[in-house]
Scaffold this motif. Structure first.
Motif, PDB file in Angstrom:
ATOM      1  N   ALA A 150       0.828  -1.207   0.000  1.00 17.65           N
ATOM      2  CA  ALA A 150       0.000   0.000   0.000  1.00 17.65           C
ATOM      3  C   ALA A 150       0.869   1.267   0.000  1.00 17.65           C
ATOM      4  N   LEU A 162      -4.164  -4.305  -6.100  1.00 18.79           N
ATOM      5  CA  LEU A 162      -4.812  -3.156  -5.448  1.00 18.79           C
ATOM      6  C   LEU A 162      -5.264  -2.128  -6.485  1.00 18.79           C
ATOM      7  N   GLU A 163      -4.390  -1.825  -7.454  1.00 17.44           N
ATOM      8  CA  GLU A 163      -4.761  -0.862  -8.500  1.00 17.44           C
ATOM      9  C   GLU A 163      -5.967  -1.374  -9.295  1.00 17.44           C
ATOM     10  N   VAL A 165      -8.415  -3.411  -8.161  1.00 15.36           N
ATOM     11  CA  VAL A 165      -9.628  -3.289  -7.333  1.00 15.36           C
ATOM     12  C   VAL A 165     -10.089  -1.833  -7.281  1.00 15.36           C
ATOM     13  N   LYS A 166      -9.139  -0.892  -7.125  1.00 16.67           N
ATOM     14  CA  LYS A 166      -9.485   0.530  -7.093  1.00 16.67           C
ATOM     15  C   LYS A 166     -10.211   0.938  -8.379  1.00 16.67           C
ATOM     16  N   TYR A 209      -4.162  -9.679  -2.517  1.00 19.97           N
ATOM     17  CA  TYR A 209      -4.183  -8.754  -3.653  1.00 19.97           C
ATOM     18  C   TYR A 209      -3.345  -9.297  -4.802  1.00 19.97           C
TER      19      TYR A 209
END
Lengths: 303, 303
Positions: A150, A162-163, A165-166, A209
């Protein structure tokens, strides 16, 4: 590689990380005698667990090598552990009343680098769940990145997940560009709603992730704009990490970890063609590290 | 606003969030009689703690109003709580053997929206530690964003703080553009090294990141490229959140939270001029919510 005065001398190389611990027993005369696999061994996530995993992998390797457990006191151990770049953890592990003849401790990055270049100087980039760059040249070690999930670890599997999911959450709210990742991620979590995805991912470790990274590569290969943007941004960071490492003039550069292969085609071509395969695994790097340190100690005694 | 048949009837409005819980006691005849402040009341972070904070703020408000504690059984309570958009938490709070005459539960977004528009329909954007958009028009509630720290909450204080730390770590490694944020963030953490910053921030809650947001606004006003990029990207998201909410035709739109004021100058000007001040705080929204629900219940009985 360095040679010990006594070719029968036994060494154990231990590579400890967040998910597993590998041990290899070796002598200069007979090569690899046995290997063992233990559980998580990152002291940042638990000291007791780490020492237990080290002992499990050690005992399995000794059994595999056909060695009696008492002979542990005659083995030199090289340990490469995640987390011991923090001085407090380095000290705690050093204070362990270990059963080995002697124990030599360094970071998993250092042993990975020694292994990749068969005992010689060089640089490595790790891109798996996390990402990090390390070089060891003429006795000097430097590392870049590796600040954790993160906050950093750009270009790693967890960062890509993570990118993704965002971007999917913004798409599901109708607040950003459509992406084919939305359908894939909805299927992965078996839910149609953003809050359902957020609930399942809240508080999850980086490895959860990282599992999504392969969807990003798949979608990028099919020219999905969002996936292309993520993969290119990640690869650009890894290329700049490589350039920074090359400033230290390492004789070789290797990439290690699950993303090393899929990322290769997205790297700056000038960097991609410089990348050489790792010669030995990190456990062998830990053995070389122990051998070299014993040799240096003996030389000091001789003088 | 809705009027109860009995103008002496006491109501308590409770607004519970991640850091504090506010309670206000009110009657149609005498207006606000007393207020109380309790600790964290987000059931996602602990059910026991939430119920305790609700009771502390209630008892303080009753004392402030000069009411005997026994009279709690005669008070209608309106509760707006973070986290109860999750059905499992809504159910758990509903099952609480509360001491009130009756308890009416909804989300903190809903009561904030009712309060901001003095009991009427409208839309709100919350931008504080987190970010979220909500509209309530003709009986229909919709919300966008609010997926939580690291995954979503773009344009919020925590998001700005995280983006700042990410940029500073890349700068400190010599892997990205220089930014004046680096000096400020190093001073904030009292360390010169990236790993020192990463260690201090690892596992910290979103509120620790939100504390850094003011540095980003300061640097953006002084034209720091990285800070400008962060603030503009955040403001662009908040503007698109506003546009999405306006599609539902709310009669009014308000912004609430610590970033509402500093973000205003960076919003799409067409959006910025539409934003109206919130008329009442969320606790009053919770009182209106209880009043309206009691009124609807009485009307059903009358029919």
């Amino acid at each position: 590689m360095a040679k010990s005065a006594n070719e029968d001398q036994l060494y154990i190389g231990i590579d400890g990380g967040g998910t597993k611990c590998r041990a290899t027993i070796y002598s200069a005369k007979n090569g690899v005698l046995g290997t063992g696999l233990g559980g998580p061994a990152n002291p940042l996530h638990g000291l007791e667990r780490t020492l237990e995993s080290i002992m499990v992998s050690t005992q399995l390797a000794m059994r595999d090598a056909g060695l009696p457990l008492e002979s542990i006191h005659q083995i030199y151990a090289g340990l490469g552990l995640a987390g011991v770049n923090l001085p407090s953890l380095y000290e705690k592990i050093s204070e362990w009343e270990h059963p080995f003849k002697e124990m030599f401790l360094t970071t998993d990055l250092h042993t990975a680098c020694i292994g990749a270049h068969d005992g010689g100087d060089g640089a490595v980039i790790i891109t798996g769940t996390g990402s990090c760059g390390f070089s060891h040249v003429k006795g000097e070690s430097v590392n870049y990145g590796g600040h954790g999930f993160a906050l950093g670890d750009k270009g790693s599997g967890a960062w890509m997940g993570l990118e993704a999911v965002k971007a999917v959450l913004v798409d599901l709210d109708g607040l950003g560009p459509n992406t084919s990742l939305t359908g894939v991620v909805k299927d992965h979590f078996n839910t149609d709603c953003g809050m359902g995805i957020a609930e399942q991912m809240a508080g999850q470790p980086s490895s959860s992730y990282a599992k999504l990274a392969r969807y990003v590569f798949d979608a990028a290969r099919k020219n999905d704009e969002i996936a292309l943007h993520i993969v290119k941004e990640g690869a650009e960071y890894i290329s700049s990490l490589a350039k920074r490492l090359l400033e230290n003039n390492p004789p070789r550069l290797s990439m290690i970890g699950g993303l090393a292969e899929p990322l290769n085609e997205w790297l700056d071509p000038a960097i991609a063609k410089l990348v050489e395969v790792p010669i030995q695994p990190p456990e062998m790097g830990a053995i070389y590290f122990a051998q070299q340190t014993v040799l240096e100690q003996n030389q000091k005694v001789d003088v």
